[in-house]
Design a protein around this motif. Structure first.
Motif, PDB file in Angstrom:
ATOM      1  N   ILE A 323     -34.907  13.099   9.638  1.00 22.51           N
ATOM      2  CA  ILE A 323     -34.805  13.627  11.004  1.00 22.51           C
ATOM      3  C   ILE A 323     -33.750  12.850  11.789  1.00 22.51           C
ATOM      4  N   LYS A 324     -33.767  11.545  11.674  1.00 23.94           N
ATOM      5  CA  LYS A 324     -32.772  10.718  12.383  1.00 23.94           C
ATOM      6  C   LYS A 324     -31.358  11.070  11.935  1.00 23.94           C
ATOM      7  N   GLU A 325     -31.201  11.302  10.638  1.00 24.36           N
ATOM      8  CA  GLU A 325     -29.870  11.621  10.136  1.00 24.36           C
ATOM      9  C   GLU A 325     -29.413  13.006  10.594  1.00 24.36           C
ATOM     10  N   VAL A 326     -30.350  13.947  10.640  1.00 19.75           N
ATOM     11  CA  VAL A 326     -30.034  15.286  11.164  1.00 19.75           C
ATOM     12  C   VAL A 326     -29.597  15.177  12.626  1.00 19.75           C
ATOM     13  N   GLU A 327     -30.318  14.389  13.408  1.00 17.13           N
ATOM     14  CA  GLU A 327     -29.972  14.225  14.825  1.00 17.13           C
ATOM     15  C   GLU A 327     -28.603  13.550  14.984  1.00 17.13           C
ATOM     16  N   GLN A 328     -28.339  12.567  14.168  1.00 16.53           N
ATOM     17  CA  GLN A 328     -27.040  11.893  14.230  1.00 16.53           C
ATOM     18  C   GLN A 328     -25.905  12.853  13.908  1.00 16.53           C
ATOM     19  N   ALA A 329     -26.121  13.732  12.933  1.00  9.59           N
ATOM     20  CA  ALA A 329     -25.104  14.714  12.564  1.00  9.59           C
ATOM     21  C   ALA A 329     -24.878  15.711  13.677  1.00  9.59           C
ATOM     22  N   MET A 330     -25.940  16.065  14.359  1.00  9.30           N
ATOM     23  CA  MET A 330     -25.833  17.044  15.458  1.00  9.30           C
ATOM     24  C   MET A 330     -24.998  16.494  16.610  1.00  9.30           C
ATOM     25  N   PHE A 331     -25.156  15.217  16.902  1.00 10.65           N
ATOM     26  CA  PHE A 331     -24.524  14.639  18.084  1.00 10.65           C
ATOM     27  C   PHE A 331     -23.292  13.794  17.760  1.00 10.65           C
ATOM     28  N   ALA A 332     -22.874  13.851  16.511  1.00 14.67           N
ATOM     29  CA  ALA A 332     -21.689  13.067  16.113  1.00 14.67           C
ATOM     30  C   ALA A 332     -20.436  13.643  16.736  1.00 14.67           C
TER      31      ALA A 332
END
Length: 332
Positions: A323-332
């Motif tokens: 989940i953290k990695e998905v969120e990081q990808a979304m806001f990168a």
């Protein structure tokens, strides 16, 4: 009470000391006053002409297995031995050396630590004791992580989980670096080092023994569900996709048994199953605990991953990291 007597009585009473030499990890400049018990011999398994692996005594570090929960490896050549990962303690490193001596009288000429987690480097000092000038290699990021506090963290972690049986272990960091892409030869055996970026950690290297078509994978793939907090799902998927295309016959994980490319494909499918489903379920607004039963129903998880040690206890943590990695990808 003298300090020597204090530590003997504390260990006998099972007092759960963290650190065991003045309640802190010991470095090479410190005087040693006590040492934990010897690790029983574990016979090495010959995987290929030159390549060996010493099987773990369990999937997790415990007092009963002395912290021997990964598979140290070594490569025997006519001009010396190359060791891949040294285990969780001085005592495990000494046990590895005994197993090497059963097979060859050649000296250890290189030690390679695949990354900074403690079961892959804490045995280094056994090799320095035996061969004072031995070269110990890792990626620079391994050294950076250890110097930032991971050295003490992993020392304490292994002490706590073994009831202080790694006492006497001296923190000994790598003294040489590989960046990935290097090739070298020892006694007619050819090696190549690979670094794929952030996979299980940002410091992972794998060791290809090109002569035998064998690759020591470190923790970039395993048949075990453990620590993913330092890694990347997308990095793992990309790295394992590259590895699957290489001309390798046998892959040696540091947790689990050696296998052919099936090991790599299963590792990649495990990472893909978690990450792609977390992406979809995250878009639907589900929480981590709502995602878990849905992901557990996926065929690969039910048929394959559910058989791996740590599945029930650790899968939820993997989902949180995804989940953290998905969120990081979304806001990168």
């Amino acid at each position: 009470m003298k300090r020597r007597d204090f530590f003997k009585s504390a260990l006998a009473a099972g007092v759960g000391l963290v650190g065991a030499s003045a309640l802190r990890p010991v470095y090479a400049s410190d005087m040693m006053e006590f040492k934990g018990p010897e690790v029983p011999d574990v016979d090495p398994v010959k995987v290929a002409e030159h390549c060996y692996s010493i099987p773990a005594m369990g999937p997790h570090p415990t007092p009963d297995n002395f912290g021997m929960f990964s598979n140290p490896g070594f490569v025997v050549t006519e001009k010396g031995v190359v060791v891949v990962d040294t285990g969780s303690s001085l005592q495990i490193g000494e046990m590895i050396l005994r197993q090497i001596k059963k097979i060859t009288d050649q000296p250890v000429v290189k030690v390679i630590n695949t990354h900074f987690h403690g079961d892959h480097w804490l045995g280094n000092h056994a090799f320095v004791n035996a061969y004072p000038n031995v070269e110990i290699y890792s990626h620079q990021k391994c050294i950076d992580n250890l110097k930032s506090g991971q050295d003490k963290f992993w020392f304490d972690f292994m002490q706590q989980n073994t009831n202080n049986k790694i006492t006497g272990t001296v923190i000994t960091l790598p003294n040489k670096t590989f960046a990935g892409g290097e090739t070298f030869e020892v006694g007619g055996v050819k090696f190549k080092i690979h670094h794929f970026g952030k996979v299980h950690t940002d410091s992972d290297i794998s060791v290809e023994v090109s002569t035998d078509k064998v690759m020591y994978m470190g923790d970039m793939v395993m048949r075990r569900i453990a620590n993913m907090e330092d890694g990347s799902f997308r990095g793992s998927i990309d790295a394992l996709s590259q590895v699957a295309e290489m001309d390798i016959d046998t892959f040696i994980p540091m947790h689990g048994t050696p296998d052919d490319v099936k090991l790599i494909n299963e590792g990649r499918e495990f990472m893909e199953t978690i990450y792609t489903n977390v992406e979809e379920l995250y878009d639907e607004g589900l929480s981590d605990f709502e995602m878990k039963p849905k992901i557990m129903e996926k065929p690969f998880m039910k048929d394959v991953a559910s058989q791996w040690p740590g599945y029930e206890d650790t899968l939820g943590k993997f989902i949180v990291v995804a989940i953290k990695e998905v969120e990081q990808a979304m806001f990168a």
